[in-house]
Design an enzyme around this catalytic site. Sequence first.
Site, PDB file in Angstrom:
ATOM      1  N   GLU A   1       0.670  -1.211   0.018  1.00 10.24           N
ATOM      2  CA  GLU A   1      -0.056  -0.069   0.084  1.00 10.24           C
ATOM      3  C   GLU A   1       0.906   1.377  -0.055  1.00 10.24           C
ATOM      4  OE1 GLU A   1      -2.466  -0.228   3.204  1.00 10.24           O
ATOM      5  OE2 GLU A   1      -3.609  -2.090   2.442  1.00 10.24           O
TER       6      GLU A   1
ATOM      7  N   GLU B   1      -6.083 -10.801  -1.566  1.00 13.58           N
ATOM      8  CA  GLU B   1      -6.936 -10.521  -0.293  1.00 13.58           C
ATOM      9  C   GLU B   1      -8.360 -10.305  -0.537  1.00 13.58           C
ATOM     10  OE1 GLU B   1      -5.525  -7.233   2.164  1.00 13.58           O
ATOM     11  OE2 GLU B   1      -3.408  -7.919   1.611  1.00 13.58           O
TER      12      GLU B   1
HETATM   13  C1  XIL Z   1      -6.272  -6.335   8.115  1.00 14.88           C
HETATM   14  C2  XIL Z   1      -6.389  -7.494   9.264  1.00 14.88           C
HETATM   15  O1  XIL Z   1      -7.448  -8.274   8.832  1.00 14.88           O
HETATM   16  C3  XIL Z   1      -7.065  -7.096  10.580  1.00 14.88           C
HETATM   17  O2  XIL Z   1      -7.309  -8.072  11.470  1.00 14.88           O
HETATM   18  C4  XIL Z   1      -6.161  -5.972  11.186  1.00 14.88           C
HETATM   19  O3  XIL Z   1      -6.641  -5.512  12.454  1.00 14.88           O
HETATM   20  C5  XIL Z   1      -5.866  -4.910  10.373  1.00 14.88           C
HETATM   21  O4  XIL Z   1      -5.320  -5.374   9.105  1.00 14.88           O
HETATM   22  N1  XIL Z   1      -5.026  -4.656   3.795  1.00 14.88           N
HETATM   23  C6  XIL Z   1      -4.077  -5.428   3.920  1.00 14.88           C
HETATM   24  C7  XIL Z   1      -4.049  -6.620   5.462  1.00 14.88           C
HETATM   25  O5  XIL Z   1      -2.994  -5.468   3.468  1.00 14.88           O
HETATM   26  O6  XIL Z   1      -3.267  -6.495   6.151  1.00 14.88           O
HETATM   27  C8  XIL Z   1      -5.151  -5.920   5.982  1.00 14.88           C
HETATM   28  O7  XIL Z   1      -5.538  -6.951   7.372  1.00 14.88           O
HETATM   29  C9  XIL Z   1      -6.536  -5.576   5.231  1.00 14.88           C
HETATM   30  C10 XIL Z   1      -6.192  -4.557   4.527  1.00 14.88           C
END
Ligand code: XIL
Length: 364
Positions: free
Chosen positions: A157, A273
Amino acid sequence: MGALPLNRRAFVKQSLACTAGFAWAQEAQTTSLREAGKEKGLLVGTAVSNAQLQRPNFTTLLAEQSSIVVPENEMKWQLIHPAPERFDFTRGDALVSFAGTHDEKVRGHNLCWHEQLPAWFNQLATPQNAADLLRHHIREVAGHYAGRIQSWDVVNEAVHVADGRPDGLRKSPWLRLLGPQYIDIAFRTASETDPRALLTYNDYDLEQDSPEHEAKRQAVLSLLRGMRDRNVPIQALGIQSHLKAGPKVSEWAGFHRFLEAAERLNLQIFVTELDVDDSALPGDIAERDRQVADLYRDYLQNVLRHRSVKAVLTWGLTDRDTWLNHFKPRQDGMPQRPLPFDADLKPTPVFYAMQDAIRTAPAR
Ligand code: XIL
């Protein structure tokens, strides 16, 4: 840890047989997602938390459905690097060991991000020591797992167009400390430390039809092109795919152009994701499930047309565990239903949509 079911196919049949609304008509189609992917040369899997790994019925399903896993939080700085000179690999090791036992690959997530940094980082990091801190972290973490990681999200990101910089880079702690070179430092260090892992740039809001997503696609492409020009070692692009269901349906033209441009840069592509935020949909469960599953099917049919897409991971396997209930809660207080299995570990319409899309995809 849950034992592997004797017969994967039998397990799915058994769980489907208990599912109201999914008649035996579905039975002929019920291979696992893992098996469906295997026939197409596609890895399929999910993010997993350490807490989930303690639940035997969950681990049975996980072993059955996934050929690749990624820790949801356990390899992030905050958990794996709790003090400047202390690393804690216990939780990450548990997932890597589970994956080894069940013949699953592991994605590493992640080595450099603006979130989930430990409190000590903000107190200690300066422009003078930040590059060394970043290199030290990557050498320790990627070094610990070297040879056991299919791909690392090296930088996560780094692009945020709304921050207003001409290059589209996010005004993250790393950027403030080191300028844009932090990205190259992270990839070069990861490459020296674990040359076998596919080094990945991972980001979100790249998929749907909107001016914001299009601007982000352009900014990510220019970042990737710059990295290629500077000979920075990078082999893959991670498309997070946190989608949002709603009245506007995407036609994906800008997304296809983006994927083609990434392919011209010789990058593999991973859907890293995937989930669907249903907070803008009405509460009715059947209707909501239908729209969420339709978006999954449509998205996967489009993205899987590209043979460069080698893996699809959802951000969680069951609705019980989705991060969306905390980060994008529905206004009516009902839980979100974004994943292929429901809170009781029964397959949802998303499961069948994923199956259809994988089954009709070209082999890779
Ligand atoms: C999220 C997790 O799912 C949560 O449990 C945590 O509190 C915050 O992070 N993008 C990403 C992930 O790259 O690491 C994130 O995961 C969701 C968005």
